[in-house]
Scaffold this active site. Sequence first.
Site, PDB file in Angstrom:
ATOM      1  N   CYS A 185      80.354  57.567  29.440  1.00 26.00           N
ATOM      2  CA  CYS A 185      79.537  56.357  29.439  1.00 26.00           C
ATOM      3  C   CYS A 185      78.724  56.312  28.156  1.00 26.00           C
ATOM      4  O   CYS A 185      78.047  57.288  27.807  1.00 26.00           O
ATOM      5  CB  CYS A 185      78.619  56.304  30.660  1.00 26.00           C
ATOM      6  SG  CYS A 185      77.607  54.802  30.745  1.00 26.00           S
ATOM      7  N   CYS A 431      61.773  40.183  31.359  1.00 20.36           N
ATOM      8  CA  CYS A 431      63.162  40.575  31.102  1.00 20.36           C
ATOM      9  C   CYS A 431      64.101  39.395  31.282  1.00 20.36           C
ATOM     10  O   CYS A 431      65.322  39.564  31.253  1.00 20.36           O
ATOM     11  CB  CYS A 431      63.576  41.723  32.030  1.00 20.36           C
ATOM     12  SG  CYS A 431      63.495  41.303  33.794  1.00 20.36           S
TER      13      CYS A 431
END
Length: 480
Positions: A185, A431
Amino acid sequence: MDLNKKRMNAGITADDDSSELSAGSTVTLEITAYGSEGQGIARHNGMAVFVPGAICGETVEAEIKKAAPSFAEAKLQKILRPSAERVIPPCPHYAECGGCDLLHMSYAEQLRMKRETVRSAMERIGGFRGIEILPCIGADKPEHYRNKAVFQFANAEKTNKKNLRQVLSGYYEQKSHKLVPVETCMIQNEEAMTAKRIVAEWANLFGIRAFDEKQKSGTLRQLMVRRTEGGAMAAIATTGALPHSDELVSMLKRGLPSLASCIHGINRNPRDPGIGSKTELLFGSSELSETVCGLKFNVSAHSFLQVNPEQTQKLYLAAANALNLTANDDVADVFCGIGTISLLLAQRARSVLGIEAVPPAVKDAWRNAKLNNIKNAEFICENAETALPRLVAEGKRFSAILLDPPRRGAEKPTLDAIANSGAERIAYVSCNPATLARDCKILAAAGYAPMSVQPVDMFPMTHHVETVVLLSREAAAGLH
């Protein structure tokens, strides 16, 4: 995303409702802008066409997958003229995982895209024409930055040579519960990946099945791994008792020398993705220590902590510096969480009052204040939309406010109370550029003007962006 939101994020108007596009057709498109989720946007006969994976400035061939009255969604088929900012995605799981949706862009282009996303929202949704958007603050190390990982498990469809059905581990494919097994990842730390491999190995060694949502059977549901300066925490969620727990702990300790905590939680609710509200400590401590902006915090399995330590410090300092506090300021930190920003502000202000609706977070905030010997910060456990109006009605006044709501933004009663609080300055941390712009528009109507807009790249390789907006009554007065 529903149709109205997609229209809003693309800046679609009623004049755009003409097109000959239909599902299945192939068109050549010039990508001229970005959508709120990092998609390329082209215009075809006035219609906005969203093309995931396309970059601004490119000419592409795309297949229309969905044609609505005022916009279309397309699948990228061929890049006829590539952008100089296009790169080969360095992750083998990029195409199927979908978590790192900007791996096809250079990092410089990712930062530019995020700045333009914020600009677009502030101009189109907020109505702030010509507003200056500062360059997005990038990460020095945009890879392997996450301090928290959440892995899912599933049973393989086919059995192995021993006629056993192996347990697989990885992430859910975007917008689904289909497991994508991953071994590497780009954004996770290596210790999280190691813990994931160990838990899958343990499950296969002892024949422990993953929970099957359709069959409503199986044991293993989820693994959460958190890494701080205090070490690594592994929290395992199951549907019942944890078999072979001693062996699991032993394998984790042997393969993960930084292991400082191992926790087991029972979660029988198929709609709840967490580790469960009640947990059992299997090894080590129930909390990890972490330092944020020079302050010490104790973090539990359920605590909220920003996932990017390096960028968290940049974000919090940007918010604190924007408020320009003095020893005469009384501050409200609305949606304060475990008090990370509250305690930073308390070092600069006369007093800080944190408001948070989650009881464990408020408990952590009080403990963190004590841990840092900060005595001018207090916390209350109540919803912001009821707490702030009540406090203002009781005569409580603030000179500055830090507002950091969830993605859905702040409720109107909260914004109205802020306008009546006496606050001269507001630092709005968000966000979600769309709800940020919407709320800034409401605050502007109440007498505040945005003075600075600072994007911060908290989530490299993804389309998400954090933003700090400073709003001021003084600046608004100067406009008249």
